[in-house]
Design a protein around this motif. Sequence first.
Motif, PDB file in Angstrom:
ATOM      1  N   ASP A  14       0.839  -1.196   0.000  1.00 41.85           N
ATOM      2  CA  ASP A  14       0.000   0.000   0.000  1.00 41.85           C
ATOM      3  C   ASP A  14       0.878   1.251   0.000  1.00 41.85           C
ATOM      4  N   VAL A  16       2.068   4.817   1.397  1.00 42.84           N
ATOM      5  CA  VAL A  16       2.173   5.506   2.675  1.00 42.84           C
ATOM      6  C   VAL A  16       1.600   6.920   2.548  1.00 42.84           C
ATOM      7  N   GLU A  17       0.661   7.251   3.435  1.00 41.17           N
ATOM      8  CA  GLU A  17       0.056   8.586   3.493  1.00 41.17           C
ATOM      9  C   GLU A  17      -0.480   9.020   2.124  1.00 41.17           C
ATOM     10  N   SER A  18      -1.198   8.122   1.474  1.00 44.60           N
ATOM     11  CA  SER A  18      -1.708   8.420   0.131  1.00 44.60           C
ATOM     12  C   SER A  18      -2.720   9.568   0.131  1.00 44.60           C
ATOM     13  N   GLU A  55      -4.301   0.141  -2.074  1.00 45.24           N
ATOM     14  CA  GLU A  55      -3.705  -1.144  -1.706  1.00 45.24           C
ATOM     15  C   GLU A  55      -3.667  -2.034  -2.938  1.00 45.24           C
ATOM     16  N   ARG A  74       8.511  -0.879  -5.321  1.00 43.71           N
ATOM     17  CA  ARG A  74       8.893   0.253  -4.472  1.00 43.71           C
ATOM     18  C   ARG A  74       9.722   1.257  -5.248  1.00 43.71           C
ATOM     19  N   GLU A  82       6.025   6.830  -1.318  1.00 44.67           N
ATOM     20  CA  GLU A  82       6.668   5.700  -0.651  1.00 44.67           C
ATOM     21  C   GLU A  82       5.621   4.623  -0.407  1.00 44.67           C
ATOM     22  N   THR A  83       6.056   3.374  -0.436  1.00 46.58           N
ATOM     23  CA  THR A  83       5.131   2.251  -0.275  1.00 46.58           C
ATOM     24  C   THR A  83       5.669   1.269   0.751  1.00 46.58           C
ATOM     25  N   ARG A  84       4.782   0.451   1.296  1.00 43.57           N
ATOM     26  CA  ARG A  84       5.203  -0.585   2.245  1.00 43.57           C
ATOM     27  C   ARG A  84       4.598  -1.912   1.813  1.00 43.57           C
ATOM     28  N   GLU A 118       3.875  -0.950   9.466  1.00 45.56           N
ATOM     29  CA  GLU A 118       3.244   0.328   9.794  1.00 45.56           C
ATOM     30  C   GLU A 118       3.518   0.708  11.250  1.00 45.56           C
ATOM     31  N   ALA A 121       7.204   1.775  11.785  1.00 50.40           N
ATOM     32  CA  ALA A 121       7.529   3.029  11.115  1.00 50.40           C
ATOM     33  C   ALA A 121       7.302   4.235  12.031  1.00 50.40           C
ATOM     34  N   HIS A 130      10.333  -0.816   5.228  1.00 46.89           N
ATOM     35  CA  HIS A 130       8.988  -0.848   4.639  1.00 46.89           C
ATOM     36  C   HIS A 130       8.550  -2.216   4.174  1.00 46.89           C
TER      37      HIS A 130
END
Length: 217
Positions: A14, A16-18, A55, A74, A82-84, A118, A121, A130
């Motif tokens: 997903d 991050v902070e989309s 996601e 990534r 940024e993605t995790r 998550e 982080a 991540h």
Amino acid sequence: MVEVQRPPVVLIGDVVESRASKDRRGLHRAIEAALAETNERVEHLEPLEITVGDEFQGVYPNLGSALDAALRARLALRPHAETRYGLGRGTTTTLDEARGIKDGPAWWAAREAIVAVEDQARRAALAHVHTAYRLAEGEQDEMGTSVAVEAALQCQDHMVGSLSERSGRLLRGLLEGMTQRELAEADGISPSAVSQRVRADGLAVIMRCHELLRTLP
């Protein structure tokens, strides 16, 4: 000797902070392009696809392929967001083929892994980490492989997350098989400048780590 058939590996990713993105439509297009590129380059049982919101999910025949897909996605998305990633090994079940509703221990393990990423982080010292890997309950961890993979991922992720935008592009090019001279021409810098970044930023170390992780069954 009979080879043991290992269960597949689920990958959940997903952004991050989309919600903070100023161009949600552009971000969605970037995700679609990154997933299509990753699907083209990495062997999979089920391709990476966007599910809900930002996601995305996919299923891989082995851990090496899943880790390869996670790093490629990534790096492809890093200029935009940024993605995790959470990876889980175990059995899978499709509850609803038409709606694409998946279930099973591998999915639960992957969800546990991405939640762990998550959570950690929130610690500044682990902000660049991540990716996490979990075995489903009941799956055997041969010789502590999952712990070793987790350790390697923490180091690799920190190095990737610490890269500048240019070094990130160079790493992505190396992953695609480009030579240092080709990278220099593409980025408008000298070959010596590329070589210096490869050494100073540990790009060769990241590549070697990734090459080893890709061999995991």
